[in-house]
Design an enzyme around this catalytic site. Structure first.
Site, mmCIF file in Angstrom:
data_model
loop_
_atom_site.group_PDB
_atom_site.id
_atom_site.type_symbol
_atom_site.label_atom_id
_atom_site.label_comp_id
_atom_site.label_asym_id
_atom_site.label_seq_id
_atom_site.Cartn_x
_atom_site.Cartn_y
_atom_site.Cartn_z
ATOM 1 N N HIS A 114 -1.562 0.585 -9.817
ATOM 2 C CA HIS A 114 -2.198 -0.369 -8.893
ATOM 3 C C HIS A 114 -2.847 -1.542 -9.656
ATOM 4 C CE1 HIS A 114 -4.076 -0.717 -4.628
ATOM 5 N NE2 HIS A 114 -3.860 -1.915 -5.155
ATOM 6 N N ARG A 137 0.858 -1.178 0.000
ATOM 7 C CA ARG A 137 0.000 0.000 0.000
ATOM 8 C C ARG A 137 0.895 1.228 0.000
ATOM 9 N NH1 ARG A 137 -3.572 -2.631 -1.516
ATOM 10 N NH2 ARG A 137 -5.658 -2.969 -0.654
ATOM 11 N N GLU A 175 -3.763 7.702 -4.092
ATOM 12 C CA GLU A 175 -4.232 7.225 -5.400
ATOM 13 C C GLU A 175 -5.542 7.893 -5.767
ATOM 14 O OE1 GLU A 175 -4.316 2.932 -5.319
ATOM 15 O OE2 GLU A 175 -2.233 2.828 -4.671
#
Ligand code: NAP
Ligand code: GLV
Length: 317
Positions: A277, A230, A259
């Site tokens: 991602h 993450r 993000e």
């Protein structure tokens, strides 16, 4: 028949476990805002959400009928699990089915960052490859290098299996000593020894900025950092500075602190591979994840206790 909110479209193959229930689906393909999720959650019994949906205490407070939320991700830092437990709502995730796909991507980043694939491809596309140079695009060898895995759960171990094929020496660090070969009890020691550091911890209060300025300074100047865990596990400002100064050789990133915004320093940094991602993004794996989430929802609605419940205490004894 229960009402189930799907915050985004799922593959048809993943819907069979919830056939017979009423499905509430937003018509647009755009991610919902937290307010929109809260509004739609008012009269549903279950939610199947994505890692971009924030299921906060405020959302849960709106959802008086809710019995279960299943996130189509293994990470569940997008959900307030404690608030869900207090509200009697089961929280499910998708462990196991994405390990190999995510480990493949982590290994792709290890190779791409170590061998400067993004910088060299960008130059070629921009017409910057005008002559072959003996000393052009020199990277770091992956084969035979020391890999330091931070987090040694399902995905960390899947990356370790791939590293064997590249004759790497594999070290790992987890919250508690694993007692397994290659375990390094102190994270700082692992960072000092590794040529490649790959992150595989969940995002928790303890892992936020686990890799900060001090820890980046412990790494070898020839080292490569890969993050498929993450974004907030790494202090991006500090990472950008380390890459700019050459204090760190290279980085391969799939995840970011904010993000889909990427820190401008990382966008401009040399020797950096940036992906949006996509760790689990294969057709087969995304379908398997969605099906695991819908199966969990169906099981809870039928009075069962799915094994992929992160707060099993919600079911009582
Ligand atoms: P997992 O099996 O639960 O493994 C997590 C590992 O991290 C465990 O070894 C755990 O130790 C360790 N850990 C937890 N807190 C730690 C800490 N403070 N310090 C050191 N180690 C710590 O999880 P997983 O299935 O491998 O997934 C890991 C994470 O990858 C997910 O949470 C998700 O955020 C991320 N992910 C990203 C993508 C992507 O698309 N890029 C795809 C899948 C997953 P214990 O066993 O002691 O808890
Ligand atoms: C992806 O990031 C996941 O947690 O499944």
């Amino acid at each position: 028949m229960a009402r189930i909110l799907l915050t985004s479209r799922l593959p048809d193959d993943a819907l069979s476990p919830i056939v017979g229930h009423e499905l509430v689906m937003p018509s647009s393909g755009v991610p919902l805002t937290t307010d929109e999720v809260a509004d739609l959650a008012r009269d549903v019994d279950a939610i199947v959400c994505q890692l971009t949906d924030r299921i906060t205490e405020a959302v849960l407070a709106c959802a008086s009928r809710l019995a279960v939320v299943a996130t189509v991700s293994v990470g569940y830092d997008n959900l307030d699990v404690e608030a869900a437990t207090r509200a009697g709502v089961a929280v499910c995730n998708t462990p196991g089915v994405l390990d190999d796909t995510t480990a493949d991507l982590a290994f792709a980043l290890i190779l791409a960052a170590s061998r400067l694939l993004s910088d060299s491809e960008r130059d070629l596309r921009n017409g910057g490859w005008t002559d072959w140079r003996f000393d052009g695009y020199l990277g770091q060898d992956v084969h035979g290098a020391t890999l330091g895995l931070v987090g040694y759960g399902r995905i960390g171990r899947a990356v370790a299996r791939r590293a064997e094929g590249f004759s790497m020496r594999v070290l790992h660090h987890a919250r508690r000593p694993t007692g397994l070969q290659g375990c390094v009890v102190e994270l700082d020691d692992l960072l000092r020894q590794a040529d490649v550091v790959s992150l595989h911890v969940p995002l928790t209060p303890e892992t936020r900025h686990l890799i900060d300025t001090r820890r980046l300074a412990l790494m070898k100047p020839t080292a490569v950092l890969v993050n498929t865990a993450r974004g907030p596990v790494v202090d991006e400002e500090a990472l950008g500075a380390a890459l700019e100064s050459g204090r760190l050789f290279a980085a391969g990133l799939d995840v970011y602190e904010h993000e889909p915004t990427v820190h401008p320093r990382l966008l401009a940094a040399p020797r950096t591979v940036l992906l949006p991602h996509i760790g689990s993004a294969s057709f087969a794996t995304r379908t398997a994840m969605a099906r695991l989430a819908t199966s969990a929802v169906a099981e809870v609605l039928a009075g069962g206790r799915p094994p992929n419940t992160v707060n099993p205490e919600v079911f009582g004894d």
